[in-house]
Design an enzyme around this catalytic site. Structure first.
Site, PDB file in Angstrom:
ATOM      1  N   ARG A  35       0.812  -1.218   0.000  1.00  0.00           N
ATOM      2  CA  ARG A  35       0.000   0.000   0.000  1.00  0.00           C
ATOM      3  C   ARG A  35       0.846   1.270   0.000  1.00  0.00           C
ATOM      4  NH1 ARG A  35      -5.356  -1.304   3.710  1.00  0.00           N
ATOM      5  NH2 ARG A  35      -6.482  -2.281   1.993  1.00  0.00           N
ATOM      6  N   LYS A 198     -18.792 -18.872   0.229  1.00  0.00           N
ATOM      7  CA  LYS A 198     -20.235 -18.677   0.350  1.00  0.00           C
ATOM      8  C   LYS A 198     -20.892 -17.976  -0.827  1.00  0.00           C
ATOM      9  CE  LYS A 198     -20.747 -18.703   5.309  1.00  0.00           C
ATOM     10  NZ  LYS A 198     -20.896 -17.896   6.497  1.00  0.00           N
ATOM     11  N   GLY A 354      -9.983  -9.827  -0.880  1.00  0.00           N
ATOM     12  CA  GLY A 354      -9.659 -10.818   0.150  1.00  0.00           C
ATOM     13  C   GLY A 354      -8.735 -11.954  -0.230  1.00  0.00           C
ATOM     14  N   GLY A 377     -12.692  -4.461   0.676  1.00  0.00           N
ATOM     15  CA  GLY A 377     -14.079  -4.018   0.805  1.00  0.00           C
ATOM     16  C   GLY A 377     -14.483  -3.047  -0.286  1.00  0.00           C
TER      17      GLY A 377
HETATM   18  P1  AMP Z   1     -14.431 -16.197   0.830  1.00  0.00           P
HETATM   19  O1  AMP Z   1     -13.923 -15.520   2.068  1.00  0.00           O
HETATM   20  O2  AMP Z   1     -15.900 -16.414   0.815  1.00  0.00           O
HETATM   21  O3  AMP Z   1     -13.884 -15.579  -0.434  1.00  0.00           O
HETATM   22  O4  AMP Z   1     -13.852 -17.670   0.903  1.00  0.00           O
HETATM   23  C1  AMP Z   1     -12.471 -17.975   0.887  1.00  0.00           C
HETATM   24  C2  AMP Z   1     -12.280 -19.336   1.496  1.00  0.00           C
HETATM   25  O5  AMP Z   1     -13.005 -20.285   0.761  1.00  0.00           O
HETATM   26  C3  AMP Z   1     -10.864 -19.822   1.521  1.00  0.00           C
HETATM   27  O6  AMP Z   1     -10.408 -19.805   2.833  1.00  0.00           O
HETATM   28  C4  AMP Z   1     -10.953 -21.249   0.965  1.00  0.00           C
HETATM   29  O7  AMP Z   1     -10.267 -22.180   1.756  1.00  0.00           O
HETATM   30  C5  AMP Z   1     -12.439 -21.521   1.045  1.00  0.00           C
HETATM   31  N1  AMP Z   1     -12.859 -22.573   0.111  1.00  0.00           N
HETATM   32  C6  AMP Z   1     -12.624 -22.655  -1.206  1.00  0.00           C
HETATM   33  N2  AMP Z   1     -13.107 -23.801  -1.708  1.00  0.00           N
HETATM   34  C7  AMP Z   1     -13.670 -24.470  -0.687  1.00  0.00           C
HETATM   35  C8  AMP Z   1     -14.330 -25.732  -0.559  1.00  0.00           C
HETATM   36  N3  AMP Z   1     -14.493 -26.522  -1.615  1.00  0.00           N
HETATM   37  N4  AMP Z   1     -14.771 -26.092   0.658  1.00  0.00           N
HETATM   38  C9  AMP Z   1     -14.600 -25.291   1.712  1.00  0.00           C
HETATM   39  N5  AMP Z   1     -13.989 -24.091   1.663  1.00  0.00           N
HETATM   40  C10 AMP Z   1     -13.525 -23.689   0.483  1.00  0.00           C
END
Ligand code: AMP
Length: 396
Positions: A35, A198, A354, A377
């Site tokens: 940054r 998610k 992220g 964000g």
């Molecule tokens: P997010 O914060 O929603 O972008 O999610 C990122 C996280 O998703 C990372 O820590 C990954 O380990 C997790 N992730 C990716 N693929 C999978 C999966 N098949 N099952 C569980 N977690 C996952």
């Protein structure tokens, strides 16, 4: 977009809001200076014009209290080393010292003000506080993309005191331009890859970007909700039960807007959520009970690769497997390779938000993609279609 390139800063004092909210070690050394590096072009341009620079930023969450831990004095050496110049420091962003030091600043000099969040008024967006800061300079530059989604005194409110001398810094301009490419001005076909854990956190993004994209790749944990909604058997894989209907709706909407959706077709399954778990490759629609999908399989990697080779603009947000575990990182590595290859062939690629940013840095892809966003964000809110307060304040 009104940027600092539209202005000559000769003999002018520029108050530059930066985002030096950098990670630090236990002994308060900067552990990632991305940054700071990112605003060097802005600082250089103002100094080269013959102007002076007053830097202001927050660091951490001191919640309106003065604290040693969050003092910017701890990061002055790193800023000096990155900018290659002496940086004067004022240990309070308000008060007589700040007034005197800013008044006496000479062309070519840089002054850093102490953490803005030592005052509650910063996060409260207090107008008087903003006006006091505004008095230090005759122009205002916002180069704090990482904080542009906040309506704080120094990021948004202050702009009204510079009706004709407020500008985007070069980092802001780059970030906004990258988002703009994905959302409309970039070359087609445009492909968005959304991964992560998610569906619920990505819905607004999906709905907002659909009109702008040609291909949507859905991977990672969120893909299993789609696979189940389509009738697949996903065993113990990540599932958002209450989003099954929504998953089908998204697929319908995409169809209606001529967006091709690519879901994984195979997956590496494991018998527990651990790097040491037993694992094997499997059709993603036929995962046995007791097993969960952890990463993209061979056919999926090839499928995503083909889509990316035929893309001219690429957005990547979210890993497509549990990349933190070495046994389940190969899908995300392969995706990184495909994006790197597409970029080499002339595609524009933006990595934002992220975990995918953490991934590209950790695995060394940051030099192989066109642009890695500095704001999590702020990037996500832009992709959701929101006009960021820090952007609006300059545009108005
Ligand atoms: P997010 O914060 O929603 O972008 O999610 C990122 C996280 O998703 C990372 O820590 C990954 O380990 C997790 N992730 C990716 N693929 C999978 C999966 N098949 N099952 C569980 N977690 C996952």
């Amino acid at each position: 977009m009104k940027t600092i390139n539209d202005f000559n800063f000769k003999d002018k004092k520029a108050l530059v809001r930066v985002d030096f909210n950098v990670p630090q070690s236990a002994d308060l050394k900067v552990t990632d200076n991305t940054r700071i590096q990112a605003v060097k072009p802005t600082v250089d341009k103002i100094l080269n014009d013959g102007g002076s620079v007053i830097l202001m930023t927050h660091l951490g969450r001191p919640k309106g209290k003065v604290s040693e831990q969050f003092s910017l004095k701890n990061i002055v050496p790193e800023i000096e080393s990155v900018l290659g110049k002496e940086v004067k420091f004022c240990d309070d962003c308000m008060g007589e010292d700040a007034k005197n030091m800013t008044a006496n600043l000479k062309p070519g000099e840089i002054l850093l003000l102490e953490n803005l969040r030592f005052y509650d008024q910063e996060e409260a967006g207090d107008k008087d506080f903003a006006e006091k800061l505004a008095k230090y300079a005759d122009s205002y530059v916002n180069d704090a993309f990482g904080t542009a989604h906040r309506e704080h005194a120094s990021t948004a409110v202050i702009a009204q005191f510079f009706p004709s001398t407020k500008f985007f810094g070069l980092l802001m301009a780059k970030e906004l331009d990258a988002i703009d490419k994905v959302l409309g001005s970039g070359e087609k076909p445009v492909t968005a890859i959304l991964g992560g854990s998610k569906v619920s956190t990505k819905i607004t993004i999906i709905e907002n970007i659909l009109p702008a994209i040609d291909n949507l790749i859905i991977g990672g944990g969120m893909a299993f909700t789609f696979v189940k909604a389509l009738g697949g058997h996903i065993g113990n894989s990540l599932l958002e039960e209450d989003k099954l209907g929504l998953a089908l709706e998204i697929l319908e909407k995409a169809k209606g807007q001529n967006v091709k959706v690519y879901l994984p077709v195979d997956t590496i399954i494991a018998d527990e959520f651990s790097n040491d778990a037993d694992h094997k490759e499997m059709d993603i629609y036929a995962i046995p009970d007791g097993w969960m999908g952890m990463d993209a399989g061979t056919k999926t990697k090839a499928l995503f690769h083909d889509v990316l080779m035929n893309s001219r603009t690429i957005l990547w947000n979210g890993p497509i497997g549990v990349f933190e575990m070495p046994n389940f990182s190969s899908g995300t590595v392969s995706l990184g390779d495909s994006i790197a290859e597409a970029t080499k062939l002339g595609a524009f690629s933006l990595v934002g938000g992220g975990d995918s940013v953490a991934f590209v840095k950790q695995f060394g892809y940051d030099d192989k993609v066109s642009y890695v966003s500095t704001g999590g964000g702020a990037m996500l809110e832009s992709l959701e279609g929101m006009e960021l307060p820090g952007v609006k304040a300059i545009n108005n």
